[in-house]
Design a protein around this motif. Structure first.
Motif, PDB file in Angstrom:
ATOM      1  N   SER A 181       0.840  -1.200   0.000  1.00 22.74           N
ATOM      2  CA  SER A 181       0.000   0.000   0.000  1.00 22.74           C
ATOM      3  C   SER A 181       0.873   1.248   0.000  1.00 22.74           C
ATOM      4  O   SER A 181       2.026   1.232   0.462  1.00 22.74           O
ATOM      5  CB  SER A 181      -0.912   0.015   1.227  1.00 22.74           C
ATOM      6  N   ALA A 182       0.318   2.338  -0.505  1.00 18.15           N
ATOM      7  CA  ALA A 182       1.026   3.622  -0.474  1.00 18.15           C
ATOM      8  C   ALA A 182       1.335   4.016   0.972  1.00 18.15           C
ATOM      9  O   ALA A 182       2.394   4.592   1.245  1.00 18.15           O
ATOM     10  CB  ALA A 182       0.201   4.698  -1.179  1.00 18.15           C
ATOM     11  N   GLY A 241      -4.485   0.452  -5.872  1.00 19.26           N
ATOM     12  CA  GLY A 241      -5.407  -0.397  -5.127  1.00 19.26           C
ATOM     13  C   GLY A 241      -4.897  -0.514  -3.704  1.00 19.26           C
ATOM     14  O   GLY A 241      -3.933   0.143  -3.321  1.00 19.26           O
ATOM     15  N   SER A 242      -5.497  -1.375  -2.926  1.00 18.65           N
ATOM     16  CA  SER A 242      -5.147  -1.464  -1.502  1.00 18.65           C
ATOM     17  C   SER A 242      -3.780  -2.092  -1.250  1.00 18.65           C
ATOM     18  O   SER A 242      -3.198  -1.888  -0.192  1.00 18.65           O
ATOM     19  CB  SER A 242      -6.221  -2.254  -0.748  1.00 18.65           C
ATOM     20  N   ASP A 243      -3.254  -2.848  -2.203  1.00 15.80           N
ATOM     21  CA  ASP A 243      -1.992  -3.536  -1.954  1.00 15.80           C
ATOM     22  C   ASP A 243      -0.996  -3.417  -3.106  1.00 15.80           C
ATOM     23  O   ASP A 243      -0.142  -4.279  -3.305  1.00 15.80           O
ATOM     24  CB  ASP A 243      -2.238  -5.004  -1.625  1.00 15.80           C
ATOM     25  N   SER A 244      -1.078  -2.323  -3.850  1.00 13.07           N
ATOM     26  CA  SER A 244      -0.172  -2.109  -4.975  1.00 13.07           C
ATOM     27  C   SER A 244      -0.024  -0.604  -5.214  1.00 13.07           C
ATOM     28  O   SER A 244      -1.016   0.129  -5.200  1.00 13.07           O
ATOM     29  CB  SER A 244      -0.728  -2.799  -6.221  1.00 13.07           C
ATOM     30  N   THR A 245       1.218  -0.163  -5.435  1.00 13.94           N
ATOM     31  CA  THR A 245       1.497   1.260  -5.604  1.00 13.94           C
ATOM     32  C   THR A 245       2.557   1.453  -6.673  1.00 13.94           C
ATOM     33  O   THR A 245       3.601   0.798  -6.643  1.00 13.94           O
ATOM     34  CB  THR A 245       2.003   1.875  -4.276  1.00 13.94           C
ATOM     35  N   GLU A 246       2.296   2.375  -7.598  1.00 18.62           N
ATOM     36  CA  GLU A 246       3.332   2.760  -8.549  1.00 18.62           C
ATOM     37  C   GLU A 246       4.184   3.838  -7.898  1.00 18.62           C
ATOM     38  O   GLU A 246       3.665   4.845  -7.408  1.00 18.62           O
ATOM     39  CB  GLU A 246       2.739   3.289  -9.851  1.00 18.62           C
ATOM     40  N   VAL A 247       5.486   3.608  -7.866  1.00 22.21           N
ATOM     41  CA  VAL A 247       6.422   4.540  -7.239  1.00 22.21           C
ATOM     42  C   VAL A 247       7.350   5.084  -8.320  1.00 22.21           C
ATOM     43  O   VAL A 247       7.956   4.318  -9.062  1.00 22.21           O
ATOM     44  CB  VAL A 247       7.251   3.852  -6.137  1.00 22.21           C
TER      45      VAL A 247
END
Length: 154
Positions: A15-16, A107-113
């Motif tokens: 998550s973020a 989404g709740s468990d993925s973040t683009e960084v």
């Protein structure tokens, strides 16, 4: 890559909020650093623009051990954190490069960084003295890989 910045990005399975928690704690930065120069940082969490955190560093190119003061220039919980480093006791205006992490929840468990290293505000004297970018894009990619590992260890 532009004339004054380089960036790398990746999707991290976290998550973020969890990623921001790692990035806002300087004590975690040695785990994240892809350059191999960050030795240790403070346990005091970054809270806002204007905060300054000190990192203990080591680099043969810099003559061994040294300290950097990092002036927080961007802070938006779960979205953005950025800082401009400068050698301890030197005004930040004398350096002018910046590290910025931008987080976009997928989404709740993925973040683009996206990690950006920019030297667009570096003063002309520094630009003549140093060859930018000091770090190649691979350092940014390694930092994002390390960030993914640090978040999974959290």
């Amino acid at each position: 890559m532009s004339e004054t910045s380089i960036s790398a990005n990746r999707v991290i399975d976290a998550s973020a909020e969890d990623i921001f928690e790692v990035l806002s704690l300087p004590a975690k930065h040695p785990q994240v650093d892809g350059s191999g120069t960050v030795v240790s940082g403070t346990d005091q969490r970054i809270q806002q623009v204007g905060d300054v955190f000190v990192m203990n560093m080591n680099s043969d190119a810099m003559g061994g051990d040294y300290k950097m003061e990092n002036h927080v220039t961007g802070f938006d919980p779960k979205k953005l954190i950025a800082w401009k480093p400068c050698q301890e006791g030197t005004p930040v205006e004398k350096n002018g490069w910046e590290w910025m992490y931008e987080l976009q929840s997928q989404g709740s468990d993925s973040t683009e960084v996206t990690l950006t290293y920019s030297w667009g505000d570096a003063n002309p004297a520094l630009l003549k003295k140093m060859s930018f970018p000091v770090f190649p894009e691979s350092v940014l990619e390694d930092s994002l890989e390390n960030l993914a590992a640090a978040v999974s260890d959290k």
